[in-house]
Scaffold this active site. Sequence first.
Site, PDB file in Angstrom:
ATOM      1  N   LYS A 172       0.917  -1.252  -0.129  1.00 24.28           N
ATOM      2  CA  LYS A 172       0.019   0.201  -0.195  1.00 24.28           C
ATOM      3  C   LYS A 172       0.838   1.092  -0.079  1.00 24.28           C
ATOM      4  O   LYS A 172       1.440   1.651   0.994  1.00 24.28           O
ATOM      5  CB  LYS A 172      -0.953  -0.055   1.387  1.00 24.28           C
ATOM      6  CG  LYS A 172      -2.408   0.669   1.104  1.00 24.28           C
ATOM      7  CD  LYS A 172      -2.273   2.335   0.814  1.00 24.28           C
ATOM      8  CE  LYS A 172      -1.856   3.057   2.025  1.00 24.28           C
ATOM      9  NZ  LYS A 172      -1.213   4.342   1.472  1.00 24.28           N
ATOM     10  N   CYS A 280      13.927  10.872   6.115  1.00 21.55           N
ATOM     11  CA  CYS A 280      13.869  10.558   7.467  1.00 21.55           C
ATOM     12  C   CYS A 280      15.356  10.558   8.230  1.00 21.55           C
ATOM     13  O   CYS A 280      15.485  10.637   9.395  1.00 21.55           O
ATOM     14  CB  CYS A 280      13.087   9.336   7.829  1.00 21.55           C
ATOM     15  SG  CYS A 280      13.938   7.909   7.239  1.00 21.55           S
ATOM     16  N   GLU A 382       9.138  17.573  13.763  1.00 18.64           N
ATOM     17  CA  GLU A 382       9.637  17.185  12.486  1.00 18.64           C
ATOM     18  C   GLU A 382       9.186  18.096  11.518  1.00 18.64           C
ATOM     19  O   GLU A 382       7.925  18.006  11.262  1.00 18.64           O
ATOM     20  CB  GLU A 382       9.359  15.608  12.037  1.00 18.64           C
ATOM     21  CG  GLU A 382      10.000  15.292  11.145  1.00 18.64           C
ATOM     22  CD  GLU A 382       9.713  13.948  10.517  1.00 18.64           C
ATOM     23  OE1 GLU A 382       8.660  13.420  10.533  1.00 18.64           O
ATOM     24  OE2 GLU A 382      10.582  13.308  10.153  1.00 18.64           O
TER      25      GLU A 382
HETATM   26  P1  NAD Z   1       2.335   9.585   6.632  1.00 19.16           P
HETATM   27  O1  NAD Z   1       2.327   9.147   7.889  1.00 19.16           O
HETATM   28  O2  NAD Z   1       1.380  10.781   6.231  1.00 19.16           O
HETATM   29  O3  NAD Z   1       1.794   8.501   5.484  1.00 19.16           O
HETATM   30  C1  NAD Z   1       2.489   7.339   5.555  1.00 19.16           C
HETATM   31  C2  NAD Z   1       1.338   5.949   5.108  1.00 19.16           C
HETATM   32  O4  NAD Z   1       0.269   6.303   6.127  1.00 19.16           O
HETATM   33  C3  NAD Z   1       0.925   6.385   3.812  1.00 19.16           C
HETATM   34  O5  NAD Z   1       0.849   5.159   3.029  1.00 19.16           O
HETATM   35  C4  NAD Z   1      -0.598   6.862   4.014  1.00 19.16           C
HETATM   36  O6  NAD Z   1      -1.380   6.609   2.880  1.00 19.16           O
HETATM   37  C5  NAD Z   1      -0.990   6.421   5.254  1.00 19.16           C
HETATM   38  N1  NAD Z   1      -1.876   7.089   6.006  1.00 19.16           N
HETATM   39  C6  NAD Z   1      -2.012   8.333   6.135  1.00 19.16           C
HETATM   40  N2  NAD Z   1      -2.825   8.934   7.095  1.00 19.16           N
HETATM   41  C7  NAD Z   1      -3.339   7.579   7.627  1.00 19.16           C
HETATM   42  C8  NAD Z   1      -4.232   7.361   8.608  1.00 19.16           C
HETATM   43  N3  NAD Z   1      -4.958   8.253   9.322  1.00 19.16           N
HETATM   44  N4  NAD Z   1      -4.500   6.028   8.972  1.00 19.16           N
HETATM   45  C9  NAD Z   1      -3.746   4.969   8.418  1.00 19.16           C
HETATM   46  N5  NAD Z   1      -2.939   5.167   7.631  1.00 19.16           N
HETATM   47  C10 NAD Z   1      -2.618   6.559   7.071  1.00 19.16           C
HETATM   48  O7  NAD Z   1       3.605   9.990   6.229  1.00 19.16           O
HETATM   49  P2  NAD Z   1       4.433  10.576   4.868  1.00 19.16           P
HETATM   50  O8  NAD Z   1       4.033  12.250   5.142  1.00 19.16           O
HETATM   51  O9  NAD Z   1       3.772   9.995   3.836  1.00 19.16           O
HETATM   52  O10 NAD Z   1       5.909  10.398   5.128  1.00 19.16           O
HETATM   53  C11 NAD Z   1       6.712  11.241   5.783  1.00 19.16           C
HETATM   54  C12 NAD Z   1       6.891  10.672   7.217  1.00 19.16           C
HETATM   55  O11 NAD Z   1       7.620   9.235   7.025  1.00 19.16           O
HETATM   56  C13 NAD Z   1       7.920  11.509   7.940  1.00 19.16           C
HETATM   57  O12 NAD Z   1       7.466  11.651   9.486  1.00 19.16           O
HETATM   58  C14 NAD Z   1       9.218  10.814   7.704  1.00 19.16           C
HETATM   59  O13 NAD Z   1      10.225  10.923   8.978  1.00 19.16           O
HETATM   60  C15 NAD Z   1       8.666   9.463   7.985  1.00 19.16           C
HETATM   61  N6  NAD Z   1       9.626   8.404   7.486  1.00 19.16           N
HETATM   62  C16 NAD Z   1      10.259   7.504   8.210  1.00 19.16           C
HETATM   63  C17 NAD Z   1      10.966   6.764   7.846  1.00 19.16           C
HETATM   64  C18 NAD Z   1      12.038   5.667   8.930  1.00 19.16           C
HETATM   65  O14 NAD Z   1      12.347   4.657   8.455  1.00 19.16           O
HETATM   66  N7  NAD Z   1      11.719   6.002  10.324  1.00 19.16           N
HETATM   67  C19 NAD Z   1      11.418   6.438   6.561  1.00 19.16           C
HETATM   68  C20 NAD Z   1      10.863   7.510   5.696  1.00 19.16           C
HETATM   69  C21 NAD Z   1       9.885   8.339   6.012  1.00 19.16           C
END
Ligand code: NAD
Length: 500
Positions: A172, A280, A382
């Site tokens: 997903k 990240c 962040e």
């Molecule tokens: P996000 O949390 O908005 O989305 C991540 C995933 O969750 C997406 O697939 C999205 O469709 C889904 N999602 C969104 N809202 C949701 C909800 N309410 N309920 C369930 N699922 C939901 O993150 P983003 O903006 O796409 O990515 C950026 C974030 O990811 C940053 O915080 C970054 O630090 C983090 N990140 C972490 C790592 C790591 O390995 N720790 C790596 C890359 C990115």
Amino acid sequence: MRNIEHFINGASFAGASSRQPVFNPATGEIVADVAMGGEAELQAAVDAARAAQPQWAATNPQRRARVLMKFVDLVNANMKPLAELMSLEHGKTVADSMGDIQRGIDVAEFAIGIPHLGKGEFTTGAGPSIDMYSMHQPIGIGAGISPFNFPAMIPLWMSMPAIACGNAFIMKPSERDPSVPVRLAELLLEAGLPKGVFNVLHGGKEAVDAILAHPAIGAVSFVGSTPIAAHVYAEAARQGKRVQAFGGAKNHAIVMPDADMNMVADGLIGAAYGSAGERCMAISVAVPVGEGTAERMMKVLKPRVEALKVGPYTDSSVDFGPVVTAAAQAKIKSLVDSGVTEGAELVVDGREFRLQGYEKGFYVGACLFDHVTPRMEIYKQEIFGPVLSVVRAANADAALELVNNHEYGNGVCIFTRDGDVARNFSRQVQIGMVGINIPIPTPLAYYGFGGWKRSVFGDLNQHGPDSIRFWTRTKTVTERWPSSVLPGAEFSMPVFSGTK
Ligand code: NAD
């Protein structure tokens, strides 16, 4: 306009759910629309996965590895168009997109080692005529939920070990840049992966909720922001699934007085502003130790930040592109506003950055703050944009304490020429990934990737040996054969019989 559909059972699958626009962040234009799946579309993916998985698991590991070898070749052959497709929807430079794909391929190459990595253990003569062995069997159906910022790398980090272990997989991806995972699914099919083993389900919260609730999905790997990671972890665990959930970050770079300032400036420029800070592992806080260090660092850093070139991915000379959405752009600017209101010194202000011909693009120019304090929102949150905050520390202990007190614990770096200082720091810091004169210490595929504290929920890391443990269940067999057994029943539990 392009329609981006789910990819289920080896074919495009429209489903009946709603759709959402996908933007080109460089121009602000809608370039596609994507299907937003729910329960019905997930069920179709589960049905396909369930039908394909037993045969795939029964395929010997060397043959599974050969499919991944072919896949790696195909991805390499398609590198440029894949990277351009990624940049179109994500906004980062084509060079950055190629790096994203490469770090994903690295894990595919690691997973090719599955004939060795997946081996169990064996003890002959564990008791009288008794042998004992363990095996690592696939979970069955695994699911991955990925963020927007690495549309190839993270889906591949999740899926390559899972598939190599003999699972079927439902990916997903982020709804903001969903095209590349579909292309990867097509290339896997072309490489010989049986249909139904790798499926792509598009969507947002509804699709994720459906994944978390579905009893046929045995393991979930999530990467995204911390609040959603915490929710996914708790909900998947409540449903009895194996789960790992990786969250947000605030990565510090400690700059010791003896550091090479040119190395520091090069490191910070790349790590803080590369990919518009949407990594990240981006450095978002620099911590010079001592006033003299801070003054020297700012002197070198400020002109470098001012000189950064921002623009669309189609211009190969830019340092970084737009951020992913208009909402991200607004959030970053408002956090920068809050830093000014709270009293930080905005040394370089990129809020009003405009690019002729790209006025509707989601750009934010590079921002540099000095005199940031830990109570400010720009320090606590962040920002996930091209913003570097400088927090001046009086001494090395204060710098270490600062890092250890932050709620996030993904990455950290120390710049120094002193081996003792670096060694002590790496042992004492409460962070999962540590760089010594390396600003983005992302471990390679054969080590694990994962932070500490609220950057992770769960205990097994992404890629490396942990990934094989995560995507398999261990079974231990204790066996004795009739020809070696003396007659007579035993009714007692075997016990430890002393040291002789
Ligand atoms: P996000 O949390 O908005 O989305 C991540 C995933 O969750 C997406 O697939 C999205 O469709 C889904 N999602 C969104 N809202 C949701 C909800 N309410 N309920 C369930 N699922 C939901 O993150 P983003 O903006 O796409 O990515 C950026 C974030 O990811 C940053 O915080 C970054 O630090 C983090 N990140 C972490 C790592 C790591 O390995 N720790 C790596 C890359 C990115």
